[in-house]
Design a protein around this motif. Structure first.
Motif, short mmCIF file in Angstrom:
data_model
loop_
_atom_site.label_atom_id
_atom_site.label_comp_id
_atom_site.label_asym_id
_atom_site.label_seq_id
_atom_site.Cartn_x
_atom_site.Cartn_y
_atom_site.Cartn_z
N UNK A 193 0.84 -1.03 0.14
CA UNK A 193 0.10 -0.02 0.01
C UNK A 193 0.90 1.25 -0.06
N UNK A 194 0.53 2.32 -0.77
CA UNK A 194 1.30 3.59 -0.78
C UNK A 194 0.13 4.74 -1.27
N UNK A 195 0.66 5.75 -1.45
CA UNK A 195 -0.21 6.99 -1.70
C UNK A 195 -1.13 6.76 -2.63
N UNK A 196 -1.02 5.63 -3.61
CA UNK A 196 -1.97 5.69 -4.87
C UNK A 196 -3.37 5.26 -4.35
N UNK A 197 -3.39 4.68 -3.11
CA UNK A 197 -4.49 4.40 -2.51
C UNK A 197 -5.56 5.77 -2.58
N UNK A 198 -4.75 6.78 -2.34
CA UNK A 198 -5.75 7.90 -2.40
C UNK A 198 -6.33 8.33 -3.54
N UNK A 199 -5.93 7.73 -4.64
CA UNK A 199 -6.18 8.10 -6.13
C UNK A 199 -7.87 7.68 -6.39
N UNK A 200 -8.48 6.78 -5.51
CA UNK A 200 -9.77 6.24 -5.80
C UNK A 200 -10.13 5.78 -4.49
N UNK A 201 -11.51 5.10 -4.68
CA UNK A 201 -11.87 4.30 -3.73
C UNK A 201 -11.58 2.96 -3.75
N UNK A 202 -11.44 2.12 -2.74
CA UNK A 202 -11.00 0.68 -2.64
C UNK A 202 -11.59 -0.15 -1.36
N UNK A 203 -11.58 -1.41 -1.85
CA UNK A 203 -12.56 -2.31 -0.85
C UNK A 203 -11.56 -3.38 -0.34
N UNK A 204 -11.26 -3.40 0.94
CA UNK A 204 -10.33 -4.31 1.66
C UNK A 204 -11.32 -5.01 2.41
N UNK A 205 -10.85 -6.29 2.51
CA UNK A 205 -11.91 -7.37 3.20
C UNK A 205 -11.13 -8.35 3.91
N UNK A 206 -11.45 -8.67 5.24
CA UNK A 206 -10.72 -9.83 5.87
C UNK A 206 -11.07 -11.04 5.16
N UNK A 207 -10.04 -11.87 4.98
CA UNK A 207 -9.94 -12.99 4.25
C UNK A 207 -10.59 -14.15 4.96
N UNK A 208 -11.71 -14.79 4.58
CA UNK A 208 -12.35 -16.18 5.31
C UNK A 208 -11.29 -17.40 5.05
N UNK A 209 -11.33 -17.74 6.09
CA UNK A 209 -10.28 -19.17 6.28
C UNK A 209 -11.35 -20.19 5.54
N UNK A 210 -11.52 -20.39 4.36
CA UNK A 210 -12.54 -21.03 3.71
C UNK A 210 -12.01 -22.72 3.46
N UNK A 211 -13.12 -23.54 3.23
CA UNK A 211 -12.79 -24.90 2.95
C UNK A 211 -13.59 -25.14 1.60
N UNK A 212 -14.66 -24.15 1.35
CA UNK A 212 -15.22 -24.26 0.11
C UNK A 212 -16.16 -23.05 -0.03
N UNK A 213 -16.58 -22.72 -1.25
CA UNK A 213 -17.57 -21.67 -1.62
C UNK A 213 -18.94 -22.13 -2.03
N UNK A 214 -19.93 -21.78 -1.85
CA UNK A 214 -21.16 -21.85 -2.10
C UNK A 214 -21.62 -20.95 -2.99
N UNK A 215 -22.36 -21.15 -4.12
CA UNK A 215 -23.07 -20.33 -5.25
C UNK A 215 -24.59 -20.70 -5.04
N UNK A 216 -25.47 -19.74 -4.52
CA UNK A 216 -26.66 -19.69 -4.42
C UNK A 216 -27.72 -19.28 -5.30
N UNK A 217 -28.39 -19.67 -6.20
CA UNK A 217 -29.16 -19.03 -7.18
C UNK A 217 -30.53 -18.96 -6.94
N UNK A 218 -31.22 -17.97 -6.73
CA UNK A 218 -32.47 -17.87 -6.46
C UNK A 218 -33.34 -17.45 -7.67
N UNK A 219 -34.22 -18.28 -7.88
CA UNK A 219 -35.12 -17.90 -9.22
C UNK A 219 -36.50 -18.00 -8.89
N UNK A 220 -37.08 -16.66 -8.70
CA UNK A 220 -38.34 -16.60 -8.06
C UNK A 220 -38.52 -17.34 -6.68
N UNK A 221 -39.14 -18.29 -6.56
CA UNK A 221 -39.46 -19.09 -5.22
C UNK A 221 -38.66 -20.29 -5.06
#
Length: 316
Positions: A193-221
């Motif tokens: 990280x340096x002064x370039x962070x000031x150039x625009x908005x950024x999103x930083x997030x704590x990394x989840x110590x995951x074992x898998x991902x899940x995609x949940x698709x909702x189509x109507x009900x």
């Protein structure tokens, strides 16, 4: 109000997911009109009248004439942008704005139409900070997140977490040597990280110590939860490494899904979760225009039929 008219599919010409849904609707003898709003005004025209009886008029494509009053549903996917290459920059900017608010405004105002999803609601839900805040309110677990343009705040946040990732707040395509690219999700250290962070908005997030991902698709009900095993930080970087399995949806997650969709007034959503080593589901994002059809072949889930049911407005 008649709902026996066509399903309107608004998307770009190259859209395999829309192709599958349109084929299913054709097999059911449901009329479909496909268009790309980016074809306006070259091969697409609109005539709409608004009076004390509401909005009425017609939409004209090279092969179809659509009575706006008869559209039963509108499947808004990924249309291309308006373009006026024959105009100079200033006139083109004016024309694009008029097209967006003119044609776009009419398409967003069809009487008695079911939207999957309404373009204005898609726009609301595409803001990541809004989505994360709504997720917290809906009852999801959300990794601690920082949105900032302050280099010192970013450095403190990264140093305060065991592992931190950077995500783009939006993912516009850009080109490197003529090849389309996107900014990938990646781990970040304080030393990067340096002064370039000031150039625009950024999103930083704590990394989840995951074992898998899940995609949940909702189509109507209908809800279609699929576990994705890959070992990758971002499974979208290499689909060849993915394996899929149908997973049981926790009741608390289902309730939160419904709450989230109701908040944004959506009838479709592609939700991404990270599952940690204790089995907790962590909300990452919901894409209101997300891809989903590639999950049907490896799982057997009837997702295309579910989308066709929704657009047909069928209770089956």
């Amino acid at each position: 109000m008649s709902h026996s008219g066509p399903v309107l599919v608004v998307t770009m010409i190259d859209d395999p997911t829309a192709d599958l849904v349109i084929t299913e609707l054709h097999d059911r003898d449901i009329p479909v009109v496909r268009l790309d709003s980016g074809d306006f005004p070259a091969t697409l025209s609109i005539t709409a009248r608004i009076n004390e009886e509401g909005i009425s008029g017609t939409l004209l494509t090279p092969t179809r004439t659509v009575d706006l009053h008869t559209v039963r549903s509108l499947y808004y996917r990924r249309p291309s942008g308006f373009a006026f290459p024959h105009l100079d920059e200033q006139d083109a900017r004016f024309a694009v704005t008029q097209a967006r608010y003119g044609l776009g405004g009419v398409l967003a105002s069809l009487p008695g139409c079911l939207y999957v999803n309404h373009p204005h609601r898609i726009g609301d839900a595409e803001f990541k900070p809004s989505g994360l805040a709504a997720a917290v309110h809906s009852g999801f677990k959300v990794p601690e997140t920082l949105i900032t343009s302050d280099p010192e705040a970013a450095e403190r946040f990264v140093e305060g977490n065991t592992s931190t990732i950077y995500k783009p707040l939006s993912t516009p395509l850009y080109r490197v040597n003529g090849v389309s690219c996107t900014v990938e999700v990646a781990e970040v250290s304080a030393g990067e990280l340096d002064e370039r962070v000031a150039g625009t908005a950024h999103l930083f997030q704590r990394l989840v110590d995951k074992v898998a991902d899940v995609r949940v698709t909702v189509i109507g009900d209908r809800i279609f939860p699929v576990r994705i095993d890959s070992g990758l930080l971002d499974w979208r970087t290499d689909y060849k490494q993915l394996s899929y399995s149908i997973v049981t949806l926790p009741r608390s997650i289902e309730e939160a899904l419904r709450h989230y969709l109701a908040h944004f007034r959506l009838v479709f959503g592609a939700f991404d979760f990270a599952v940690d080593r204790d089995g907790a589901w962590w909300f990452l994002e919901c894409n209101p225009s997300g891809q989903w059809a590639w999950l049907e072949p490896p799982t057997g889930l009837p997702m295309v039929a579910a989308m066709a049911d929704l657009l047909e407005r069928s209770p089956r």
